[in-house]
Design a protein around this motif. Structure first.
Motif, PDB file in Angstrom:
ATOM      1  N   SER A   2       3.567 -12.423   4.065  1.00 22.45           N
ATOM      2  CA  SER A   2       4.200 -12.048   5.469  1.00 22.45           C
ATOM      3  C   SER A   2       3.196 -11.126   6.254  1.00 22.45           C
ATOM      4  N   VAL A   3       3.207 -11.320   7.333  1.00 27.10           N
ATOM      5  CA  VAL A   3       2.215 -10.493   8.222  1.00 27.10           C
ATOM      6  C   VAL A   3       2.653  -9.001   8.111  1.00 27.10           C
ATOM      7  N   LEU A   8       1.473  -3.688   6.490  1.00 27.21           N
ATOM      8  CA  LEU A   8       1.746  -2.512   5.707  1.00 27.21           C
ATOM      9  C   LEU A   8       0.609  -1.788   4.657  1.00 27.21           C
ATOM     10  N   GLY A   9       0.139  -2.994   4.063  1.00 23.87           N
ATOM     11  CA  GLY A   9      -0.900  -2.741   3.132  1.00 23.87           C
ATOM     12  C   GLY A   9      -2.274  -2.445   3.960  1.00 23.87           C
ATOM     13  N   CYS A  11      -2.007  -0.382   6.346  1.00 24.33           N
ATOM     14  CA  CYS A  11      -1.955   1.287   6.691  1.00 24.33           C
ATOM     15  C   CYS A  11      -2.114   2.027   5.407  1.00 24.33           C
ATOM     16  N   ALA A  12      -1.636   1.384   4.325  1.00 24.77           N
ATOM     17  CA  ALA A  12      -1.436   2.344   3.095  1.00 24.77           C
ATOM     18  C   ALA A  12      -2.911   2.280   2.662  1.00 24.77           C
ATOM     19  N   LEU A  13      -3.641   1.308   2.581  1.00 21.71           N
ATOM     20  CA  LEU A  13      -4.947   1.228   1.995  1.00 21.71           C
ATOM     21  C   LEU A  13      -5.943   1.971   3.171  1.00 21.71           C
ATOM     22  N   GLY A  14      -5.618   2.020   4.586  1.00 20.33           N
ATOM     23  CA  GLY A  14      -6.106   2.720   5.314  1.00 20.33           C
ATOM     24  C   GLY A  14      -6.230   4.403   5.242  1.00 20.33           C
ATOM     25  N   LEU A  66      -6.888  -6.522   4.467  1.00 25.84           N
ATOM     26  CA  LEU A  66      -6.558  -5.195   3.581  1.00 25.84           C
ATOM     27  C   LEU A  66      -7.604  -4.716   2.899  1.00 25.84           C
ATOM     28  N   ALA A  67      -8.654  -5.293   2.331  1.00 27.54           N
ATOM     29  CA  ALA A  67      -9.870  -4.526   1.862  1.00 27.54           C
ATOM     30  C   ALA A  67     -10.879  -4.089   2.806  1.00 27.54           C
ATOM     31  N   GLY A  68     -11.231  -5.135   3.593  1.00 26.48           N
ATOM     32  CA  GLY A  68     -12.254  -4.584   4.692  1.00 26.48           C
ATOM     33  C   GLY A  68     -11.706  -3.850   5.679  1.00 26.48           C
TER      34      GLY A  68
END
Length: 122
Positions: A2-3, A8-9, A11-14, A66-68
């Protein structure tokens, strides 16, 4: 996926990327102990390598976001690079300011290329 979960991912990875940037910059700067912003240089070159690697992997759009954007986008720092270059120029350290630009580009482009080449090889 889901978007909402993707964001959320991001934000967390950021948060993880920003923390990693702080730690790497601080440790490199502490060891280098020079007025030249070596910590930011190391962060941005390693980030270019990592982003190139991720691009070479040809990730799905969600994983690339997410990663980039999430991790690498908050790990690297264009604004700090420019601010430090401006600070060097204001302090009349023109050679260091120009070196900061030239070295960053001269090492960043090959690092991104190398990362992309390595990622594509997998």
């Amino acid at each position: 996926m889901s978007v909402a979960l993707v964001w959320l991912g991001v934000c967390a990875l950021g948060g993880l990327g920003a923390t990693a940037r702080f730690v790497v910059d601080r440790e490199v700067s502490r060891r280098a102990s020079r007025p030249f912003p070596v910590g930011t240089l190391v962060v941005n070159i390693s980030g270019a390598l990592l982003l190139g690697f991720l691009a070479g992997l040809v990730l799905s759009p969600h994983l690339a976001l997410l990663a980039g954007t999430g991790f690498v986008g908050s790990y690297t720092t264009f604004s700090t690079w420019m601010l430090e270059t401006q600070r060097l120029a204001e302090e009349r350290q023109i050679r260091s300011a120009l070196a900061n630009i030239v070295i960053s580009v001269a090492l960043g482009l090959p690092a991104a290329w190398l990362g992309q080449t390595l990622g594509a090889a997998l």
